[in-house]
Design an enzyme around this catalytic site. Structure first.
Site, PDB file in Angstrom:
ATOM      1  CB  CYS A 135      49.423  -7.851  27.269  1.00 48.23           C
ATOM      2  SG  CYS A 135      48.752  -8.484  25.877  1.00 48.23           S
ATOM      3  CD  GLU A 205      44.952  -7.275  29.301  1.00 51.79           C
ATOM      4  OE1 GLU A 205      44.365  -8.183  28.928  1.00 51.79           O
ATOM      5  OE2 GLU A 205      46.110  -7.195  28.686  1.00 51.79           O
TER       6      GLU A 205
END
Length: 220
Positions: A135, A205
């Site tokens: 992240c 993601e």
């Protein structure tokens, strides 16, 4: 090579797929439809609320003062700084508080946050922080990739600038250092688990961007 250098190369195809995603290409050239970005920021606000909890758990489990400070600071940033950015975008793109509070996580969002929570609850500290890292690192790469090719003016300039900021890169490097330190002292089995956690989080993601592009919800 360090653990982070090795796994970063290993996920190069995933990273390329993220950078080539039509959501980010449209964001860079300013043609991303507002509804797709609204979908993204609402889901990202739901994600960040859970990510902050995971960071706080990583801080509690960290064996060093550096880890406790970094992850507790990261939890604070997730709650304060990025939520402030979302509020600005909520106003800009017409997202009311009622709309945000009434939204539920999509499969991609819930899958990602649930995976990180499962790492925090059932896996080692080393695997947890390896799962936390994408992240930071993927967003830093995205910001640095998008900024030079973004049109100006761009309705998404504030978002781009946030993730291309040197301060965000510095935070990413600090988390990388903690992950490398943990990997250096870990057993081969734990390092393999760390690689799996990093790889899966990077997959999530991509799924998050793709979900926003298609404005995906629950299929049933």
């Amino acid at each position: 090579m360090s653990f982070c250098d090795t796994i970063w190369e290993d996920v190069a195809p995933l990273r390329r797929a993220i950078l080539d995603h039509p959501f980010l290409n449209a964001l860079a050239d300013g043609t991303l439809e507002a509804e797709s970005f609204r979908h993204y920021i609402v889901q990202d606000s739901l994600y960040l609320a859970e990510y902050a909890r995971v960071l706080a758990l990583a801080a509690a489990r960290a064996p060093s003062a550096a880890g406790r400070l970094e992850f507790s600071d990261g939890a604070k940033v997730a709650v304060q700084v990025e939520e402030a950015l979302h509020q600005a975008f909520f106003a800009q793109f017409g997202v009311t508080a009622e709309m945000a509070h009434g939204s539920e996580p999509t499969p991609a969002c819930l899958g990602y946050t649930s995976y990180l929570s499962a790492l925090a609850a059932t896996r080692s500290y080393e695997e947890l922080i390896a799962g936390i890292l994408p992240c930071f690192w993927v967003y830093w790469e995205v910001g640095c990739n998008v900024k030079p090719r973004a049109v100006s003016p761009n309705p998404y300039a504030a978002w781009i600038d946030t993730y291309a900021a040197p301060s965000f890169g510095e935070a990413t490097r600090r988390v990388c250092a903690l992950v490398d330190e943990a990997a250096a002292a870990a057993s081969p089995a734990t390092r393999a688990g760390m690689a799996t956690a990093f790889r899966n989080a990077t997959r999530f993601e991509w799924m998050f961007w793709d979900s926003a592009w298609h404005r995906a919800g629950w299929p049933i």
